[in-house]
Write a protein that holds these residues in place. Structure first.
Motif, PDB file in Angstrom:
ATOM      1  N   GLY A  13      -0.851   5.804  -7.623  1.00  0.00           N
ATOM      2  CA  GLY A  13      -1.522   6.000  -6.334  1.00  0.00           C
ATOM      3  C   GLY A  13      -2.822   6.758  -6.513  1.00  0.00           C
ATOM      4  O   GLY A  13      -2.833   7.879  -7.000  1.00  0.00           O
ATOM      5  N   ALA A 125      -4.026  -1.942 -10.412  1.00  0.00           N
ATOM      6  CA  ALA A 125      -2.884  -2.864 -10.330  1.00  0.00           C
ATOM      7  C   ALA A 125      -1.719  -2.182  -9.631  1.00  0.00           C
ATOM      8  O   ALA A 125      -1.604  -0.954  -9.648  1.00  0.00           O
ATOM      9  CB  ALA A 125      -2.463  -3.282 -11.734  1.00  0.00           C
ATOM     10  N   VAL A 159       1.943   7.579  -3.634  1.00  0.00           N
ATOM     11  CA  VAL A 159       1.628   6.262  -3.058  1.00  0.00           C
ATOM     12  C   VAL A 159       1.348   6.288  -1.560  1.00  0.00           C
ATOM     13  O   VAL A 159       1.034   5.259  -0.963  1.00  0.00           O
ATOM     14  CB  VAL A 159       2.745   5.227  -3.364  1.00  0.00           C
ATOM     15  CG1 VAL A 159       2.804   4.921  -4.847  1.00  0.00           C
ATOM     16  CG2 VAL A 159       4.100   5.728  -2.866  1.00  0.00           C
ATOM     17  N   ILE A 200      -3.230  10.028  15.636  1.00  0.00           N
ATOM     18  CA  ILE A 200      -4.099   8.890  15.335  1.00  0.00           C
ATOM     19  C   ILE A 200      -4.389   8.075  16.593  1.00  0.00           C
ATOM     20  O   ILE A 200      -5.530   7.672  16.842  1.00  0.00           O
ATOM     21  CB  ILE A 200      -3.485   8.019  14.219  1.00  0.00           C
ATOM     22  CG1 ILE A 200      -3.403   8.860  12.936  1.00  0.00           C
ATOM     23  CG2 ILE A 200      -4.280   6.747  13.989  1.00  0.00           C
ATOM     24  CD1 ILE A 200      -2.760   8.175  11.755  1.00  0.00           C
ATOM     25  N   ASP A 292       5.114   4.369   1.393  1.00  0.00           N
ATOM     26  CA  ASP A 292       4.977   3.077   0.716  1.00  0.00           C
ATOM     27  C   ASP A 292       5.813   3.051  -0.571  1.00  0.00           C
ATOM     28  O   ASP A 292       5.302   2.754  -1.651  1.00  0.00           O
ATOM     29  CB  ASP A 292       3.484   2.878   0.406  1.00  0.00           C
ATOM     30  CG  ASP A 292       3.139   1.443   0.095  1.00  0.00           C
ATOM     31  OD1 ASP A 292       4.033   0.581   0.204  1.00  0.00           O
ATOM     32  OD2 ASP A 292       1.983   1.188  -0.283  1.00  0.00           O
ATOM     33  N   VAL A 327       3.741  13.856  -4.704  1.00  0.00           N
ATOM     34  CA  VAL A 327       2.803  14.675  -3.912  1.00  0.00           C
ATOM     35  C   VAL A 327       2.262  13.852  -2.742  1.00  0.00           C
ATOM     36  O   VAL A 327       2.317  12.632  -2.739  1.00  0.00           O
ATOM     37  CB  VAL A 327       1.607  15.199  -4.767  1.00  0.00           C
ATOM     38  CG1 VAL A 327       2.079  16.055  -5.922  1.00  0.00           C
ATOM     39  CG2 VAL A 327       0.734  14.060  -5.266  1.00  0.00           C
ATOM     40  N   ASP A 329       1.600  12.356   1.148  1.00  0.00           N
ATOM     41  CA  ASP A 329       2.296  11.886   2.352  1.00  0.00           C
ATOM     42  C   ASP A 329       3.728  11.419   2.098  1.00  0.00           C
ATOM     43  O   ASP A 329       4.477  11.211   3.049  1.00  0.00           O
ATOM     44  CB  ASP A 329       1.511  10.717   2.981  1.00  0.00           C
ATOM     45  CG  ASP A 329       0.272  11.189   3.721  1.00  0.00           C
ATOM     46  OD1 ASP A 329      -0.030  12.399   3.655  1.00  0.00           O
ATOM     47  OD2 ASP A 329      -0.395  10.360   4.368  1.00  0.00           O
TER      48      ASP A 329
END
Ligand code: FAD
Ligand code: NA7
Length: 505
Positions: A13, A125, A159, A200, A292, A327, A329
């Motif tokens: 990530g 990738a 990620v 948001i 994710d 680490v 989110d």
């Protein structure tokens, strides 16, 4: 370097947390590889290196917020002597989304170069675990079956997350956009529905309103859950005065395309179950983000997730597998903020490769909601302080007032709100609030400010809170006049006194 592995550290990530960890580790001599790959959004949006913040989060959001503020500033300018020729000032969406795209492209380039000069190997990738120390990926230009496996002594998972689009609402996946798409939409958003009542959704609704779009916000419960209620409600009230329309206790049930290419949204009221529908040009879902982590093949490494797909880590950010860390989110119960991800990544790398013992301190993390009138805070909400310490032990000092500049320009409510209650000018839009602990000499445990530039103001007061500031320290400050922040030097009214905390004039 450990000869048993390809690298000392693999970072999965390339967002805020991953980049920080990779660069810091390399600085201390580690051999590092960083994987970053962006899966397209439900609407097909893609972007480059840097993660959420740079591409589809903080950075584009702040540019859009600034554009919205400038729109309002143009009106103030006219009230203070400026005239604008013909044609009259108007907002052009492409004129905003194009610099957003350019800025993002420049940052993608700078991040790539930054990895290069830090001697981090960047692998563009998607990757997944094949064992506790190994991951696999398909190099660019190679065919399925030509995957490469690499290994490392330590692995950091960073990620991040992706916005939730509810599959149970027919039409949402096909037609709705999210923050992954909004800032670079190819066509002007027009009349917009924002779904969600938090950070948001409100930020997006705020700048879209300021840019002149008709904006509705569908809120299933309350605004800004987890934030100080009084401040959250103030944000809602001020946004409404600026022209954002709130549909409370309302959830979309169906989205369909009309013959002329617009979107018909059907709603249900969560209380009365009453149904209605409306037509929009754009529907934005901002109902939270999912980590994710599903595609990482974590079982190959034996790494466990909680029910929400996040990692439960110890205070060194270790997962249940001692050499695999997480680490940003993807951490359970930690603030989803860029500076938190960056600091956590850096500290972890220093512990791994520079002999440091320093741990991440998640206490007193400041944040700001960048709605047209911003809301910055640090520490506890009034409600959390009362829950934790009991009502008798909590004292709240506060003041509501109007920014001098807005008072002088006679800022007006949005046209359609005028005259509703016989008032055309805005109510005081600033709220300065300190939540203090009586039993500890009124130590400040919660700092809250609703008003212009709250982000800038809150950053400095965060330091005061880290240093353990008490109400008396705030009283000892000399104000900088005339500013909004000087209100914190003269907060005399307590909520409990029953006196008015409204300061006019
Ligand atoms: P991310 O930045 O999300 O990076 C993760 C990266 O990993 C992504 O590039 C992803 O594509 C990649 N990846 C995922 N899986 C794989 C895989 N298997 N292989 C390779 N690569 C993979 N925070 C603030 O502090 N202030 C703000 O004002 C603010 N505003 C925001 C506004 C919006 C609209 C959003 C959505 C977020 C905002 N945030 C803000 C939050 C902030 O963006 C995140 O907290 C931060 O980006 C998290 O960093 P991270 O490193 O955990 O993950
Ligand atoms: P948050 O902070 O997780 O908030 C999600 C919001 O969406 C909240 O208001 C929820 O209401 C609402 N919600 C959740 N599910 C639904 C459904 N299914 N339908 C309608 N409304 C829903 O998400 P954000 O996207 O604002 O921000 C995520 C993080 O990114 C945030 O921490 C920032 O740091 C950056 P609820 O209060 O649960 O009733």
């Amino acid at each position: 370097a450990n000869p048993n592995y390809t690298y000392d550290l693999i970072v999965i990530g390339g967002g805020s947390g991953g980049l920080a960890a990779a660069k810091e580790a390399a600085k201390h001599g580690a051999k590092v590889a960083l994987f970053d790959y962006v899966k397209p959004s439900t609407q097909g949006s893609k972007w480059g290196l840097g993660g959420t913040c740079v591409n589809v989060g903080c950075v584009p959001k702040k540019i859009c917020h600034y554009s919205g503020l400038l729109g309002h500033a143009i009106k103030d300018a006219q009230a203070l002597g400026w005239t604008f020729g013909d044609p009259k000032p108007a907002h052009d969406w492409e004129g905003l989304s194009s610099p957003v795209r350019d800025h993002r492209g420049m940052l993608n380039f700078l991040y790539r170069r930054g990895l290069q000069s830090a001697h981090v190997e960047y692998i563009n990738a998607l990757t997944a675990f094949t064992g506790p120390h190994s991951v696999t990926y398909l190099p660019k230009g190679k065919e399925e079956g030509e995957e490469v496996e690499v290994s490392a002594a330590h692995i950091v998972i960073a990620v991040g997350g992706r916005p939730v689009v509810p599959r149970e609402v027919p039409g949402a996946v096909e037609y709705a956009v999210t923050s992954d798409d909004l800032f670079t939409l190819k066509t002007p958003p027009g009349k917009t529905l924002c779904v969600g009542g938090s950070y948001i959704a409100l930020e997006c609704a705020g700048f879209l309103t300021e840019l002149g779009n008709e904006v509705h916000v569908a809120v299933r419960s309350i605004l800004l859950r987890g934030f100080d209620r009084q401040c959250a409600e103030k944000i809602g009230a001020v946004m409404q005065e600026f022209g954002t329309e709130f549909l409370y206790q309302t959830m979309p049930t169906h989205i369909a395309k009309t013959e002329d290419g617009r979107l018909k949204v059907s709603f249900r009221h969560t209380g009365t179950q009453a149904e209605h529908s409306d037509i929009y040009d754009t529907v934005v879902y901002a109902i939270g983000r999912n980590p994710d982590t599903a595609g990482l093949n974590l079982k190959a490494a034996g790494v466990a997730l909680n029910g929400g797909g996040k990692f439960v880590t110890d205070k060194e950010e270790r997962t249940n597998v001692p050499h695999i860390y997480a680490v940003g989110d993807v951490l359970e119960g930690k603030p989803e903020l860029t500076p938190v991800a960056i600091r956590t990544g850096e500290l972890l790398a220093r512990r791994l490769f520079a002999g440091s013992k320093k741990l991440m301190d998640y206490d007193l993390v400041p944040t700001t909601v960048f709605t047209p009138t911003e809301y910055g805070c640090c520490g506890l909400s009034e409600e959390d302080a009362v829950d934790r310490y009991g009502e008798a032990n909590v004292e709240v000092f506060l003041s509501e007032f109007m920014t001098l500049e807005f008072a002088a320009t006679h800022r007006q409510r949005a046209p359609k709100r005028m005259g509703e209650d016989g008032m055309n000018e805005l109510q005081p839009m600033c709220l300065a609030k300190l939540v203090c602990l009586k039993q500890e000499d009124n130590k400040v445990v919660g700092f809250h400010f609703v008003g212009p530039n709250a982000g800038e103001i809150t950053q400095g007061f965060h330091l005061a809170m880290k240093l353990g500031a008490k109400k008396a320290d705030f009283d000892d400050m000399i104000g900088i006049h005339p500013t909004d922040a000087e209100a914190f030097a003269s907060l005399h009214t307590t909520k409990a006194s029953g006196e008015s905390w409204l300061n006019v004039g």
